[in-house]
Write an enzyme that holds these catalytic residues in place. Structure first.
Site, mmCIF file in Angstrom:
data_model
loop_
_atom_site.group_PDB
_atom_site.id
_atom_site.type_symbol
_atom_site.label_atom_id
_atom_site.label_comp_id
_atom_site.label_asym_id
_atom_site.label_seq_id
_atom_site.Cartn_x
_atom_site.Cartn_y
_atom_site.Cartn_z
ATOM 1 N N LEU A 101 12.156 -20.453 -4.122
ATOM 2 C CA LEU A 101 11.179 -19.503 -3.557
ATOM 3 C C LEU A 101 9.826 -19.714 -4.231
ATOM 4 C CD1 LEU A 101 10.359 -16.897 -1.952
ATOM 5 C CD2 LEU A 101 11.089 -15.587 -3.955
ATOM 6 N N HIS A 124 2.927 3.299 -8.989
ATOM 7 C CA HIS A 124 2.825 1.841 -9.208
ATOM 8 C C HIS A 124 4.105 1.310 -9.859
ATOM 9 C CE1 HIS A 124 -1.175 1.779 -7.723
ATOM 10 N NE2 HIS A 124 -1.719 2.425 -8.739
ATOM 11 N N ASP A 181 0.821 -1.203 0.000
ATOM 12 C CA ASP A 181 0.000 0.000 0.000
ATOM 13 C C ASP A 181 0.865 1.267 0.000
ATOM 14 O OD1 ASP A 181 -2.402 1.241 -0.070
ATOM 15 O OD2 ASP A 181 -2.884 0.958 2.032
ATOM 16 N N GLY A 182 0.391 2.287 -0.688
ATOM 17 C CA GLY A 182 1.050 3.594 -0.617
ATOM 18 C C GLY A 182 1.652 4.063 -1.932
ATOM 19 N N ILE A 241 -6.459 -5.697 7.389
ATOM 20 C CA ILE A 241 -6.069 -6.805 6.504
ATOM 21 C C ILE A 241 -6.642 -6.626 5.096
ATOM 22 C CG2 ILE A 241 -6.309 -9.316 6.205
ATOM 23 C CD1 ILE A 241 -6.038 -9.552 9.247
ATOM 24 N N SER A 242 -7.739 -5.884 4.989
ATOM 25 C CA SER A 242 -8.337 -5.570 3.687
ATOM 26 C C SER A 242 -8.538 -6.796 2.791
ATOM 27 C CB SER A 242 -7.503 -4.513 2.952
ATOM 28 O OG SER A 242 -7.505 -3.306 3.664
ATOM 29 N N ARG A 283 -11.472 0.903 -9.441
ATOM 30 C CA ARG A 283 -10.710 2.165 -9.535
ATOM 31 C C ARG A 283 -10.953 2.814 -10.905
ATOM 32 N NH1 ARG A 283 -5.060 2.071 -6.200
ATOM 33 N NH2 ARG A 283 -5.994 1.377 -4.264
HETATM 34 C C1 FPP Z 1 -1.817 -0.121 -3.556
HETATM 35 O O1 FPP Z 1 -1.361 1.214 -3.424
HETATM 36 C C2 FPP Z 1 -1.193 -0.791 -4.691
HETATM 37 C C3 FPP Z 1 -1.851 -1.357 -5.751
HETATM 38 C C4 FPP Z 1 -3.321 -1.364 -5.885
HETATM 39 C C5 FPP Z 1 -1.124 -1.978 -6.865
HETATM 40 C C6 FPP Z 1 0.077 -2.778 -6.498
HETATM 41 C C7 FPP Z 1 0.868 -3.010 -7.717
HETATM 42 C C8 FPP Z 1 2.200 -2.954 -7.769
HETATM 43 C C9 FPP Z 1 3.077 -2.771 -6.577
HETATM 44 C C10 FPP Z 1 2.826 -3.022 -9.108
HETATM 45 C C11 FPP Z 1 3.477 -4.193 -9.595
HETATM 46 C C12 FPP Z 1 3.205 -5.524 -9.007
HETATM 47 C C13 FPP Z 1 3.572 -6.677 -9.631
HETATM 48 C C14 FPP Z 1 3.371 -7.982 -8.944
HETATM 49 C C15 FPP Z 1 4.177 -6.659 -10.981
HETATM 50 P P1 FPP Z 1 -2.422 2.372 -3.571
HETATM 51 O O2 FPP Z 1 -2.573 2.691 -5.008
HETATM 52 O O3 FPP Z 1 -3.681 1.972 -2.872
HETATM 53 O O4 FPP Z 1 -1.717 3.546 -2.813
HETATM 54 P P2 FPP Z 1 -2.423 4.698 -1.964
HETATM 55 O O5 FPP Z 1 -3.046 4.023 -0.763
HETATM 56 O O6 FPP Z 1 -1.287 5.597 -1.596
HETATM 57 O O7 FPP Z 1 -3.433 5.357 -2.842
#
Ligand code: FPP
Length: 235
Positions: free
Chosen positions: A113, A19, A2-3, A177-178, A53
């Site tokens: 892994l 991302h 997250d973040g 945990i969402s 989203r």
């Molecule tokens: C949550 O942060 C993150 C996501 C919804 C996407 C996670 C995807 C990646 C880390 C990219 C690549 C992953 C792989 C496996 C190739 P958020 O968008 O909710 O952040 P915020 O809470 O700051 O808005």
């Protein structure tokens, strides 16, 4: 993980830049697990709810996933990672689906892994699918209702063949945990940090492991039953 969005916002950049930085943190985390001999890592990449989203963000994330699959799978295979995707994969388009399947097939023999990517995944959905599978077996006469117990349901959720996770890490300051691995996390140690996912590195992951190592996992028993001193006690 997250973040990502906030990381980008802090830099006055579009969320997708966050991302992309998040994908680099994924790479660092996988390398960390390989170096430390951690046997399994499950990443929550995209939840069932994330489809809601804005279309532009979902589209950008799909491009990012496809690009990561195209670029990283060979290397992950070479490093000994076995890939698995959990979640409702039928919701992805044909190109991503084909890459997911190819990655699983290519890496099926690896043992260093176990790398699980939860994509279009929801914990409640996972449990509901397991319940549905049990119901179908009862309806087909292969199972009696009185045979349904924790083991029977636990055998039908995602990752049933792996040990339950030892440690759950959530970044981004949220303390929940969402809908991640709800069944599997019953006795998992939870660790939360304000760090944003793109800032995750080996130092942060190591501090999570150090914290984990100081915890006593009792699984409902007492310290005495475990034959270990309680925290702060000496033998
Ligand atoms: C949550 O942060 C993150 C996501 C919804 C996407 C996670 C995807 C990646 C880390 C990219 C690549 C992953 C792989 C496996 C190739 P958020 O968008 O909710 O952040 P915020 O809470 O700051 O808005």
């Amino acid at each position: 993980m997250d973040g990502n969005g906030r990381w980008a916002q802090q830099r006055h950049r579009p969320r997708l830049i966050g991302h992309r930085a998040g994908a680099r943190a994924v790479k660092r985390s996988v390398e960390f697990c390989l170096e430390r001999g951690i046997g399994a890592l499950t990443l929550f990449a995209f939840s069932s709810e994330n489809w809601n989203r804005p279309a532009e963000e979902v589209g950008g994330l799909m491009k990012l996933f496809l690009g990561a699959l195209e670029r990283e799978v060979e290397e992950l295979h070479r490093l000994g990672a076995r890939l698995r995707f959990i979640g409702e994969r039928s919701r992805f388009d044909g190109a991503i689906l084909a890459r997911m399947q190819a990655a699983e097939t290519l890496s099926a023999g690896n043992t260093r892994l176990q790398l699980n990517i939860a994509a279009s995944y929801g914990g409640r959905q996972d449990i509901a699918a397991a319940a549905r599978a049990l119901a179908e077996e009862v309806a087909a006469g292969r199972l009696r209702p009185d045979q349904i117990d924790e083991d029977a349901l636990g055998a039908r959720v995602a990752l049933a063949d792996l040990p339950a996770p030892d440690l759950f890490i959530r970044t981004g300051g949220e303390v929940r945990i969402s809908n991640f691995l709800l069944w599997q996390l019953a006795y998992t140690e939870l660790w939360f940090t304000d760090a944003l996912w793109p800032d995750v590195d080996a130092t942060l992951l190591q501090s999570a492991l150090d914290d984990y190592a100081r915890r006593e996992r009792r699984f409902g028993l007492t310290s005495a039953q475990l034959g270990q001193p309680a925290p702060g006690e000496t033998m």
